[in-house]
Design a protein around this motif. Structure first.
Motif, mmCIF file in Angstrom:
data_model
loop_
_atom_site.group_PDB
_atom_site.id
_atom_site.type_symbol
_atom_site.label_atom_id
_atom_site.label_comp_id
_atom_site.label_asym_id
_atom_site.label_seq_id
_atom_site.Cartn_x
_atom_site.Cartn_y
_atom_site.Cartn_z
ATOM 1 N N ALA A 81 0.831 -1.205 0.000
ATOM 2 C CA ALA A 81 0.000 0.000 0.000
ATOM 3 C C ALA A 81 0.865 1.254 0.000
ATOM 4 O O ALA A 81 0.550 2.234 -0.686
ATOM 5 N N ASN A 82 1.965 1.235 0.749
ATOM 6 C CA ASN A 82 2.853 2.396 0.749
ATOM 7 C C ASN A 82 3.408 2.654 -0.652
ATOM 8 O O ASN A 82 3.441 3.794 -1.129
ATOM 9 N N ASP A 83 3.833 1.577 -1.341
ATOM 10 C CA ASP A 83 4.325 1.728 -2.719
ATOM 11 C C ASP A 83 3.227 2.245 -3.642
ATOM 12 O O ASP A 83 3.471 3.072 -4.521
ATOM 13 N N PHE A 84 2.010 1.722 -3.451
ATOM 14 C CA PHE A 84 0.872 2.137 -4.283
ATOM 15 C C PHE A 84 0.608 3.640 -4.138
ATOM 16 O O PHE A 84 0.477 4.360 -5.131
ATOM 17 N N PHE A 85 0.549 4.106 -2.890
ATOM 18 C CA PHE A 85 0.269 5.526 -2.659
ATOM 19 C C PHE A 85 1.431 6.406 -3.114
ATOM 20 O O PHE A 85 1.213 7.489 -3.660
ATOM 21 N N ARG A 86 2.659 5.939 -2.916
ATOM 22 C CA ARG A 86 3.821 6.712 -3.378
ATOM 23 C C ARG A 86 3.803 6.860 -4.897
ATOM 24 O O ARG A 86 4.085 7.924 -5.440
ATOM 25 N N HIS A 87 3.434 5.758 -5.577
ATOM 26 C CA HIS A 87 3.381 5.788 -7.042
ATOM 27 C C HIS A 87 2.344 6.796 -7.536
ATOM 28 O O HIS A 87 2.591 7.567 -8.467
ATOM 29 N N HIS A 88 1.167 6.802 -6.905
ATOM 30 C CA HIS A 88 0.088 7.677 -7.363
ATOM 31 C C HIS A 88 0.267 9.128 -6.911
ATOM 32 O O HIS A 88 -0.353 10.031 -7.482
ATOM 33 N N LEU A 89 1.095 9.345 -5.894
ATOM 34 C CA LEU A 89 1.349 10.717 -5.451
ATOM 35 C C LEU A 89 2.529 11.355 -6.177
ATOM 36 O O LEU A 89 2.707 12.573 -6.125
ATOM 37 N N SER A 90 3.336 10.521 -6.843
ATOM 38 C CA SER A 90 4.498 11.068 -7.561
ATOM 39 C C SER A 90 4.072 11.534 -8.949
ATOM 40 O O SER A 90 3.140 11.002 -9.545
ATOM 41 N N LYS A 91 4.778 12.519 -9.448
ATOM 42 C CA LYS A 91 4.508 13.058 -10.788
ATOM 43 C C LYS A 91 5.724 12.806 -11.663
ATOM 44 O O LYS A 91 6.815 13.302 -11.397
ATOM 45 N N ASP A 92 5.519 12.010 -12.738
ATOM 46 C CA ASP A 92 6.583 11.729 -13.698
ATOM 47 C C ASP A 92 7.840 11.177 -13.028
ATOM 48 O O ASP A 92 8.974 11.499 -13.412
ATOM 49 N N GLY A 93 7.655 10.358 -11.986
ATOM 50 C CA GLY A 93 8.792 9.736 -11.326
ATOM 51 C C GLY A 93 9.644 10.662 -10.485
ATOM 52 O O GLY A 93 10.742 10.289 -10.058
ATOM 53 N N GLN A 94 9.157 11.883 -10.238
ATOM 54 C CA GLN A 94 9.939 12.828 -9.439
ATOM 55 C C GLN A 94 9.921 12.428 -7.961
ATOM 56 O O GLN A 94 9.004 11.749 -7.498
ATOM 57 N N LEU A 149 5.757 15.890 2.708
ATOM 58 C CA LEU A 149 4.327 15.818 2.990
ATOM 59 C C LEU A 149 3.682 14.644 2.259
ATOM 60 O O LEU A 149 2.878 13.901 2.831
ATOM 61 N N LYS A 150 4.043 14.458 0.981
ATOM 62 C CA LYS A 150 3.462 13.356 0.214
ATOM 63 C C LYS A 150 3.956 12.004 0.717
ATOM 64 O O LYS A 150 3.208 11.012 0.696
ATOM 65 N N GLU A 151 5.212 11.956 1.165
ATOM 66 C CA GLU A 151 5.716 10.711 1.759
ATOM 67 C C GLU A 151 4.924 10.366 3.017
ATOM 68 O O GLU A 151 4.599 9.200 3.262
ATOM 69 N N MET A 152 4.609 11.379 3.808
ATOM 70 C CA MET A 152 3.829 11.164 5.033
ATOM 71 C C MET A 152 2.402 10.747 4.699
ATOM 72 O O MET A 152 1.822 9.883 5.377
ATOM 73 N N LEU A 153 1.829 11.317 3.642
ATOM 74 C CA LEU A 153 0.477 10.938 3.220
ATOM 75 C C LEU A 153 0.440 9.488 2.746
ATOM 76 O O LEU A 153 -0.508 8.755 3.038
ATOM 77 N N ALA A 154 1.484 9.071 2.019
ATOM 78 C CA ALA A 154 1.561 7.681 1.561
ATOM 79 C C ALA A 154 1.654 6.736 2.757
ATOM 80 O O ALA A 154 0.980 5.697 2.802
ATOM 81 N N GLY A 155 2.459 7.112 3.751
ATOM 82 C CA GLY A 155 2.565 6.306 4.967
ATOM 83 C C GLY A 155 1.252 6.237 5.721
ATOM 84 O O GLY A 155 0.871 5.186 6.244
ATOM 85 N N CYS A 156 0.541 7.358 5.760
ATOM 86 C CA CYS A 156 -0.765 7.414 6.432
ATOM 87 C C CYS A 156 -1.750 6.451 5.758
ATOM 88 O O CYS A 156 -2.457 5.710 6.436
ATOM 89 N N GLY A 157 -1.769 6.461 4.430
ATOM 90 C CA GLY A 157 -2.645 5.548 3.688
ATOM 91 C C GLY A 157 -2.292 4.095 3.944
ATOM 92 O O GLY A 157 -3.173 3.250 4.138
ATOM 93 N N ALA A 158 -0.983 3.794 3.968
ATOM 94 C CA ALA A 158 -0.534 2.419 4.204
ATOM 95 C C ALA A 158 -0.934 1.954 5.605
ATOM 96 O O ALA A 158 -1.421 0.831 5.783
ATOM 97 N N GLY A 159 -0.743 2.821 6.603
ATOM 98 C CA GLY A 159 -1.103 2.464 7.975
ATOM 99 C C GLY A 159 -2.591 2.212 8.137
ATOM 100 O O GLY A 159 -3.008 1.284 8.832
ATOM 101 N N THR A 160 -3.405 3.030 7.476
ATOM 102 C CA THR A 160 -4.866 2.875 7.563
ATOM 103 C C THR A 160 -5.312 1.556 6.943
ATOM 104 O O THR A 160 -6.151 0.844 7.515
#
Length: 323
Positions: free
Chosen positions: A86-99, A104-115
């Motif tokens: 889930a962390n990889d999934f959220f990181r992938h969808h929060l990143s733009k063009d592999g940047q 903040l987005k890393e923390m949001l991805a972690g929040c999604g994974a934890g939930t």
């Protein structure tokens, strides 16, 4: 595109393998953590992690240290798999063009994974804590029975020691909880679990990603396995200690059996208030070093297995018609 197709199954398998290896290695320390967190002032049986493990082996044998391990090993596979994938999934969808993601987005991805992970974690933790704490309750009853017999000496003849109650099994506990409370019974302490696991993931995943990046020799290469292991250990132990107060409250709320004269709680705030009033602020750090010792190698091992890509190799072989 073949890599893309096997990406999610591989992540799930890697997470499962990592969880099984990690839990097997550190489960006795986790048992000590649960028992130390549950004992209250005036009813202390264990003075430290080593004291707890020694007394557990003497009273329950070597395998007593693995009480509740079957539940953990059964459910840790989907739990670890969901969290890491889930962390990889959220990181992938929060990143733009592999940047590179912002903090903040890393923390949001972690929040999604934890939930996402809490859906699996809460019933597992609920059952595991009952099984782990059964030995502490039994030891306390034995001590109180011995004290009661001593107090009757010289007067009424002491009664024979009552036979030990049979230890509950995971199947028994699940059946009883479903019968008495329905599916909600398995999710007792859900709020406390969310308050522990979501902040944990918010701290852990960004910290791991940045520590792991520091050891990467070049931008296009993976970090060496030992860098991933150390990054997982450091990030895991830091996050574990940071959320330990919530873990203490969660453990108390999910314990269905209480020792003699131990407090009962109606909810998260009631539990936190009573711990603070009766045991002081230091009680919120009970088992913190045990938890750090559990989480550090658990996540270190998880990240190494995950980044070695064992499942990718296995799935690649299965998909090869010539294999």
């Amino acid at each position: 595109m073949a890599d893309r197709q096997i990406s999610l199954p591989a992540k799930l398998i890697n997470g499962g393998i990592a969880g099984l290896i990690g839990v097997t290695c550190v489960f006795p320390i986790d048992l000590a953590k649960t028992r130390l967190q549950n004992q209250q002032n005036g009813q202390r049986i264990y003075t430290s992690m080593s004291d707890c493990l020694i007394k557990t082996i003497r009273a329950e044998g070597y395998f007593g240290m693995y009480r509740g391990a079957a539940v953990n090993l059964t459910l840790v596979t989907p739990e670890k798999a969901i969290k890491l994938a889930a962390n990889d999934f959220f990181r992938h969808h929060l990143s733009k063009d592999g940047q590179k993601l912002t903090l903040l987005k890393e923390m949001l991805a972690g929040c999604g994974a934890g939930t996402c992970q809490v859906i699996v974690t809460t019933p597992m933790e609920m059952l595991k804590i009952q099984l782990q704490d059964a030995g502490r309750i039994a030891a306390q009853k034995k001590i109180l029975a011995a004290q009661g017999q001593l107090s009757t000496q010289g007067g009424v003849q002491p009664s024979a020691e009552a036979p030990a109650a049979p230890r509950p099994t995971a199947t028994q506990l699940t059946r009883d909880l479903l019968h008495s409370r329905g599916i909600a019974g398995l999710y007792k302490g859900l709020g406390a679990t969310l308050l522990r696991d979501v902040p944990f993931s918010v701290v852990y995943f960004p910290l791991f990603a940045n520590l792991n990046q520091l050891g990467r020799p070049a931008s296009e290469e993976k970090s060496p396995f030992y860098v991933s292991f150390l990054a997982g250990c450091v990030a895991g132990s830091a996050a574990a200690v940071a959320v330990n107060p919530c873990d203490v409250v969660k453990t108390r709320l999910q314990s269905l059996q209480r020792g003699v004269n131990e407090d009962t709680y109606t909810g998260f705030l009631d539990c936190a208030r009573k711990i603070l009033r009766h045991e002081g602020p230091s009680a919120f750090l009970k088992g913190a070093y045990c938890r750090a010792l559990v989480i550090a190698p658990l996540f270190g091992i998880a990240q190494v297995v995950y980044f070695l890509g064992i499942a990718e190799s296995l799935l690649g072989l299965l998909q090869d018609p010539q294999a």
